[in-house]
Design a protein around this motif. Sequence first.
Motif, PDB file in Angstrom:
ATOM      1  N   PHE A  28       0.828  -1.208   0.000  1.00 37.64           N
ATOM      2  CA  PHE A  28       0.000   0.000   0.000  1.00 37.64           C
ATOM      3  C   PHE A  28       0.864   1.261   0.000  1.00 37.64           C
ATOM      4  N   ASP A  29       1.829   1.320   0.881  1.00 33.60           N
ATOM      5  CA  ASP A  29       2.705   2.497   0.937  1.00 33.60           C
ATOM      6  C   ASP A  29       3.447   2.704  -0.377  1.00 33.60           C
ATOM      7  N   ARG A  30       3.784   1.609  -1.035  1.00 38.57           N
ATOM      8  CA  ARG A  30       4.569   1.714  -2.266  1.00 38.57           C
ATOM      9  C   ARG A  30       3.709   2.170  -3.445  1.00 38.57           C
ATOM     10  N   PHE A  31       2.453   1.740  -3.518  1.00 41.59           N
ATOM     11  CA  PHE A  31       1.675   1.947  -4.734  1.00 41.59           C
ATOM     12  C   PHE A  31       0.562   2.995  -4.641  1.00 41.59           C
ATOM     13  N   TRP A  32       0.177   3.398  -3.443  1.00 35.82           N
ATOM     14  CA  TRP A  32      -0.850   4.441  -3.358  1.00 35.82           C
ATOM     15  C   TRP A  32      -0.185   5.808  -3.240  1.00 35.82           C
ATOM     16  N   PRO A  33      -0.678   6.844  -3.937  1.00 37.38           N
ATOM     17  CA  PRO A  33      -1.927   6.905  -4.696  1.00 37.38           C
ATOM     18  C   PRO A  33      -1.825   6.235  -6.065  1.00 37.38           C
ATOM     19  N   ALA A  34      -2.965   5.749  -6.536  1.00 41.52           N
ATOM     20  CA  ALA A  34      -3.024   5.099  -7.848  1.00 41.52           C
ATOM     21  C   ALA A  34      -2.587   6.073  -8.928  1.00 41.52           C
ATOM     22  N   ASP A  35      -1.866   5.563  -9.900  1.00 42.67           N
ATOM     23  CA  ASP A  35      -1.479   6.389 -11.046  1.00 42.67           C
ATOM     24  C   ASP A  35      -2.656   6.624 -11.980  1.00 42.67           C
ATOM     25  N   LEU A  36      -3.564   5.633 -12.073  1.00 41.99           N
ATOM     26  CA  LEU A  36      -4.668   5.768 -13.026  1.00 41.99           C
ATOM     27  C   LEU A  36      -5.851   4.902 -12.625  1.00 41.99           C
ATOM     28  N   HIS A  37      -7.036   5.530 -12.565  1.00 39.71           N
ATOM     29  CA  HIS A  37      -8.300   4.798 -12.538  1.00 39.71           C
ATOM     30  C   HIS A  37      -8.870   4.857 -13.948  1.00 39.71           C
ATOM     31  N   LEU A  38      -9.024   3.709 -14.585  1.00 40.20           N
ATOM     32  CA  LEU A  38      -9.600   3.642 -15.924  1.00 40.20           C
ATOM     33  C   LEU A  38     -11.055   3.217 -15.796  1.00 40.20           C
ATOM     34  N   ILE A  39     -11.981   4.087 -16.230  1.00 39.54           N
ATOM     35  CA  ILE A  39     -13.407   3.861 -15.984  1.00 39.54           C
ATOM     36  C   ILE A  39     -14.233   4.286 -17.189  1.00 39.54           C
ATOM     37  N   GLY A  40     -15.507   3.886 -17.203  1.00 41.49           N
ATOM     38  CA  GLY A  40     -16.431   4.349 -18.219  1.00 41.49           C
ATOM     39  C   GLY A  40     -16.911   5.763 -17.919  1.00 41.49           C
ATOM     40  N   LYS A  41     -17.312   6.479 -18.955  1.00 47.27           N
ATOM     41  CA  LYS A  41     -17.682   7.889 -18.786  1.00 47.27           C
ATOM     42  C   LYS A  41     -18.918   8.071 -17.917  1.00 47.27           C
ATOM     43  N   ASP A  42     -19.738   7.016 -17.750  1.00 54.40           N
ATOM     44  CA  ASP A  42     -20.965   7.141 -16.972  1.00 54.40           C
ATOM     45  C   ASP A  42     -20.733   7.141 -15.472  1.00 54.40           C
ATOM     46  N   ILE A  43     -19.525   6.813 -15.001  1.00 45.53           N
ATOM     47  CA  ILE A  43     -19.263   6.799 -13.564  1.00 45.53           C
ATOM     48  C   ILE A  43     -18.131   7.756 -13.175  1.00 45.53           C
ATOM     49  N   VAL A  44     -17.907   8.753 -14.018  1.00 47.38           N
ATOM     50  CA  VAL A  44     -16.829   9.705 -13.752  1.00 47.38           C
ATOM     51  C   VAL A  44     -17.081  10.472 -12.451  1.00 47.38           C
ATOM     52  N   ARG A  45     -18.321  10.889 -12.223  1.00 45.75           N
ATOM     53  CA  ARG A  45     -18.591  11.705 -11.035  1.00 45.75           C
ATOM     54  C   ARG A  45     -18.234  10.964  -9.749  1.00 45.75           C
ATOM     55  N   PHE A  46     -18.539   9.683  -9.685  1.00 48.68           N
ATOM     56  CA  PHE A  46     -18.226   8.915  -8.481  1.00 48.68           C
ATOM     57  C   PHE A  46     -16.727   8.908  -8.199  1.00 48.68           C
ATOM     58  N   HIS A  47     -15.925   8.905  -9.266  1.00 48.83           N
ATOM     59  CA  HIS A  47     -14.475   8.787  -9.122  1.00 48.83           C
ATOM     60  C   HIS A  47     -13.760  10.125  -8.985  1.00 48.83           C
ATOM     61  N   THR A  48     -14.399  11.205  -9.360  1.00 46.11           N
ATOM     62  CA  THR A  48     -13.719  12.509  -9.335  1.00 46.11           C
ATOM     63  C   THR A  48     -14.366  13.491  -8.361  1.00 46.11           C
ATOM     64  N   VAL A  49     -15.496  13.109  -7.777  1.00 48.27           N
ATOM     65  CA  VAL A  49     -16.148  13.943  -6.764  1.00 48.27           C
ATOM     66  C   VAL A  49     -16.240  13.181  -5.445  1.00 48.27           C
ATOM     67  N   TYR A  50     -16.971  12.078  -5.438  1.00 50.21           N
ATOM     68  CA  TYR A  50     -17.170  11.352  -4.185  1.00 50.21           C
ATOM     69  C   TYR A  50     -15.880  10.713  -3.671  1.00 50.21           C
ATOM     70  N   TRP A  51     -15.197   9.995  -4.548  1.00 52.78           N
ATOM     71  CA  TRP A  51     -14.004   9.238  -4.129  1.00 52.78           C
ATOM     72  C   TRP A  51     -12.895  10.142  -3.591  1.00 52.78           C
ATOM     73  N   PRO A  52     -12.497  11.201  -4.291  1.00 44.93           N
ATOM     74  CA  PRO A  52     -11.455  12.064  -3.728  1.00 44.93           C
ATOM     75  C   PRO A  52     -11.869  12.704  -2.400  1.00 44.93           C
ATOM     76  N   ALA A  53     -13.166  12.997  -2.260  1.00 45.82           N
ATOM     77  CA  ALA A  53     -13.633  13.588  -1.000  1.00 45.82           C
ATOM     78  C   ALA A  53     -13.529  12.579   0.138  1.00 45.82           C
ATOM     79  N   PHE A  54     -13.929  11.319  -0.118  1.00 45.43           N
ATOM     80  CA  PHE A  54     -13.780  10.283   0.908  1.00 45.43           C
ATOM     81  C   PHE A  54     -12.315  10.141   1.315  1.00 45.43           C
TER      82      PHE A  54
END
Length: 520
Positions: A249-275
């Motif tokens: 975990f210490d070595r690899f986080w933060p993730a370099d890339l989350h690859l996702i579909g365009k329909d779930i962008v908000r969850f990954h760029t609003v909710y997830w970073p806030a959590f």
Amino acid sequence: MPEPYYLTTAISYPNGKPHIGHAYEAIAADVIARFKKAQGFDVRLVTGTDEHGLKMDKTARESGRDTLEFASEMSSYFRDMCATLHIDYSAFRRTTEAQHHAASVAIWEAMAAAGDLYLDRYEGWYSIRDEAFYDESELVEGEGGKKLSPQGTAVEWNVEESWFFRLSKYRDYLIELNESPGFLEPESRRNEVLAFLKGQELRDLSVSRTSFDWGVPVPGSPGHVMYVWVDALTTYLTGIGFPEREGEFDRFWPADLHLIGKDIVRFHTVYWPAFLKSAGLPAPKSVFGHGFLLHRGEKMSKSLGNVVDPLELAERFGVDQLRYFLLAEVPFGKDGGFSSEAIVTRCNAELANSFGNLAQRVLSMIFKNLEGELTPYARADVDEALHSAVNSAGTGDLTAAFEALDFSVGIEAWMRAVFACNQYVDEQAPWTLRKTDSERMRAVLLTLFEAVRNLAIAIRPVVPTSADRLLDQMGIPADERDYAALADAGWYERLVASGFRLSQPVGVFPRLELPDEDGA
């Protein structure tokens, strides 16, 4: 120690079998992982299945199944898809695993310790299909005046006690994050998220449910289970050992890339970073929202009867051919179409006729005319020019494009190098040189041998099995097939010194035929 690189796919919701969209994302992620490995990175690729939530529980109950038993069966189909499509993941995580429950509890408790969770009553619109809450202003009108989500899915009014996350607290942080260069790509997705963040006050987010119990229990709050997106997103931490905070975990986080579909962008760029911010963890370095695949110009759906099984396509046309087509055909980030005719046309023109035929002709002529023997040779200016063209377009331009996730652009550059080799063959005419200048014929064929080797290594992240079958025939050691090998000036001399002799070559890219009755 090699530099770490960590990427993830979205965590698939397995209430149905995998479709071509799941395959598209998994293939793209695998190509990125193999590309970064070829560059010398220590890569982790995490994928998995998001098995909690009302939709999963409802689907299982409607089929008369135990929910965990149903989830286990459905998850296995996604694992099988990865195996069939040669997805070389580091970890396949299920949200029903004990470690994942522990990770979800850990991030929940960290958000609670930050004072960002409070108990209240939720009243609002909820889409079971999207597992998402929507504000009234976001809804669209469907047939007969029926309210629908922005994705066109059914919504229902929901009232229940819920834990809330203070999302509103992080609005300024989220705007700054999404405005930072490279965090969210492509630009069209970034503009959509920033319009959402700037266009309204952020409402605090309901993050627990009491209307069902299929989920991770909220610690210290009987009757509540975590909202599925808190649970699902935490999989990105689980995949590298969280809640343990040392080692992977210490070595690899933060993730370099989350690859996702365009329909779930908000969850990954609003909710997830806030959590993550609330829990005291850094945000991922980048998120890429790719487009959808359209079947003959139409979005696939069960109701239209046009859902395509990616495993059937792989069996019909070949795994590497499917991988190549999907990345070559569709500009990554945009919607794109596919059909059996398009797969056959592109793969025959580029893999079979252009590169496959080039490799087969060259190796066959070396086997026949040089008795398979590789020897030192002197390059003429025209030979040096070909090597420059191959190294510039086939490796240099491809690498730059793949770095930017412009796969179709990179493959187009690679094809330019293939075309340059074929033009060189036609102009040098080694079959004529065999009668007039055998030494020049030798130089031409061995120049092409080197070029084919470099082209195979360059495209290997996309077509790994076929490239390796070709490189095996050419005597290229398994540990000399990364991008560092392309810059190794001594590889050919070592191969000559090893005494390797080429055997009768076997083609690796057969021509495809369109089935008589095409269902795809």
